[in-house]
Design a protein around this motif. Structure first.
Motif, mmCIF file in Angstrom:
data_model
loop_
_atom_site.group_PDB
_atom_site.id
_atom_site.type_symbol
_atom_site.label_atom_id
_atom_site.label_comp_id
_atom_site.label_asym_id
_atom_site.label_seq_id
_atom_site.Cartn_x
_atom_site.Cartn_y
_atom_site.Cartn_z
ATOM 1 N N SER A 24 0.818 -1.204 0.000
ATOM 2 C CA SER A 24 0.000 0.000 0.000
ATOM 3 C C SER A 24 0.858 1.263 0.000
ATOM 4 O O SER A 24 0.533 2.248 -0.674
ATOM 5 C CB SER A 24 -0.931 -0.013 1.217
ATOM 6 O OG SER A 24 -1.757 1.125 1.239
ATOM 7 N N SER A 87 -4.927 5.214 5.046
ATOM 8 C CA SER A 87 -4.712 3.773 5.038
ATOM 9 C C SER A 87 -3.349 3.406 5.617
ATOM 10 O O SER A 87 -3.227 2.405 6.339
ATOM 11 C CB SER A 87 -4.833 3.246 3.603
ATOM 12 O OG SER A 87 -4.528 1.870 3.544
ATOM 13 N N ALA A 129 -8.182 -0.382 7.025
ATOM 14 C CA ALA A 129 -7.150 0.037 6.064
ATOM 15 C C ALA A 129 -7.387 -0.581 4.698
ATOM 16 O O ALA A 129 -7.108 0.036 3.661
ATOM 17 C CB ALA A 129 -5.769 -0.344 6.596
ATOM 18 N N THR A 132 -10.037 1.587 3.011
ATOM 19 C CA THR A 132 -9.507 2.877 2.579
ATOM 20 C C THR A 132 -8.448 2.739 1.496
ATOM 21 O O THR A 132 -8.005 3.758 0.936
ATOM 22 C CB THR A 132 -8.903 3.625 3.779
ATOM 23 O OG1 THR A 132 -7.940 2.790 4.442
ATOM 24 C CG2 THR A 132 -9.979 4.023 4.771
ATOM 25 N N THR A 133 -8.038 1.528 1.172
ATOM 26 C CA THR A 133 -7.138 1.297 0.039
ATOM 27 C C THR A 133 -7.921 0.914 -1.213
ATOM 28 O O THR A 133 -7.656 1.420 -2.305
ATOM 29 C CB THR A 133 -6.119 0.193 0.375
ATOM 30 O OG1 THR A 133 -5.326 0.591 1.492
ATOM 31 C CG2 THR A 133 -5.199 -0.080 -0.808
#
Length: 245
Positions: A24, A87, A129, A132-133
Motif C-alpha cells: 500500500s 490507510s 485500512a 480505505t485502500t
C-alpha cells in the motif's frame, strides 16, 4: 516453542498485514496510476500518480513534475490522496497493536484478555485500512473507464488507461482484508483468560485455626495468616477448639 493453531493464525495475519502495508505504501508513492500513450509520438509515455506526472522516454529517461496545487487535481485524485495516507496510518497502528497482542510477544504484565482485545482491535484496523485502500483505487479505475468511453471526447484525443499501481493497490487491499480477518479470527479462538503456566498457583487445603487460651479459661480460635478461607476474617469464640466454618 511449539506454535498452537491460535498462534499460527496470528502469525499469518501479521505477515499478510505487513506485506499488504508495504504494498500500500508503494502504491501511494508510485506515479503509475494512469498511463497515456501518444500515437503521434510513440517514444514517449505519460504516467500520472497522486503526487506528480511523468514522461517516460524510450531511451530510459524519465522527467517528472509535481502537481502545483492540490485543488487543481481531479476529484478522485484528491480523495485518493487523503484515503491512501489514512490507510497507511490505520495499517501501521493495526500492526503495532496486533504485534503487542500476539502470542509470540511475552510480557508478564499483559493479561491474556487484554492481549486478545489488542489483537481484535488490530485486526479491525487492518480491515479498515483495506477499505480505505480499495475504495480510492477502484474510484480512480472507474473514472478512467468513464473517460475512456466518453463519447463527447473526440476519437483523436488520447485516452488515459490503467497503470500498474492500480493492480498493486488492489492486491494490497485484498491482503489487508485477509490479514485483518485472520487476526480477528485468531482473537475469537481464545475467548477466555488463559493464564501462563508460571502464573498457576497450587492451592492446598486450609488448615484449622490455632486455639489461643485466654486468661479467663476460655478458648478462642485465631486464624493464621492465609490459613482460613478468605470469606471469613476471624473465628467465632467458643469454649472448645473447632475448625473455621
Amino acid at each position: 516453542m511449539a506454535w498452537s493453531f491460535h498462534g499460527k493464525a496470528q502469525l499469518g495475519g501479521l505477515l499478510l498485514s505487513l506485506l499488504a502495508w508495504v504494498c500500500s505504501c508503494v502504491t501511494t508513492v508510485l506515479p503509475q496510476w494512469k498511463t497515456l500513450n501518444l500515437e503521434l509520438n510513440e517514444m514517449e509515455t505519460w504516467i500520472m500518480g497522486l503526487w506528480e506526472v511523468c514522461v517516460e522516454q524510450e531511451e530510459g529517461a524519465t522527467v517528472c513534475k509535481a502537481f502545483e496545487s492540490f485543488l487543481s487535481l481531479p476529484q478522485e485524485l484528491q480523495a485518493s490522496r487523503i484515503l491512501m495516507v489514512a490507510s497507511q496510518g490505520l495499517g501501521l497502528l493495526g500492526l503495532l497493536l496486533s504485534g503487542f497482542g500476539a502470542e509470540c510477544f511475552q510480557f508478564h504484565r499483559i493479561r491474556w484478555v487484554f492481549k486478545r482485545r489488542l489483537c481484535l482491535l488490530g485486526g479491525t484496523l487492518e480491515a479498515s485500512a483495506s477499505a480505505t485502500t480499495l475504495f480510492p483505487v477502484s474510484w480512480v479505475a472507474y473514472a478512467t473507464i468513464q473517460d475512456f468511453w466518453d463519447d463527447s471526447i473526440p476519437e483523436i484525443v488520447p485516452r488515459w488507461e490503467f497503470g500498474d499501481a492500480l493492480y498493486l493497490g488492489w492486491a494490497a487491499g485484498v491482503f489487508l482484508a485477509l490479514g485483518g480477518f485472520l487476526l480477528i479470527f485468531s482473537a475469537c479462538l481464545r475467548k477466555e483468560d488463559v493464564p501462563s503456566p508460571r502464573m498457576v498457583v497450587l492451592t492446598a487445603a486450609p488448615p484449622s485455626c490455632a486455639p489461643v487460651e485466654e486468661s479467663d479459661g476460655s478458648f478462642y480460635l485465631m486464624p493464621r495468616l492465609g490459613s482460613c478461607s478468605p470469606k471469613r476474617s476471624f473465628c467465632q469464640g467458643i469454649s472448645g477448639p473447632e475448625e473455621c466454618q
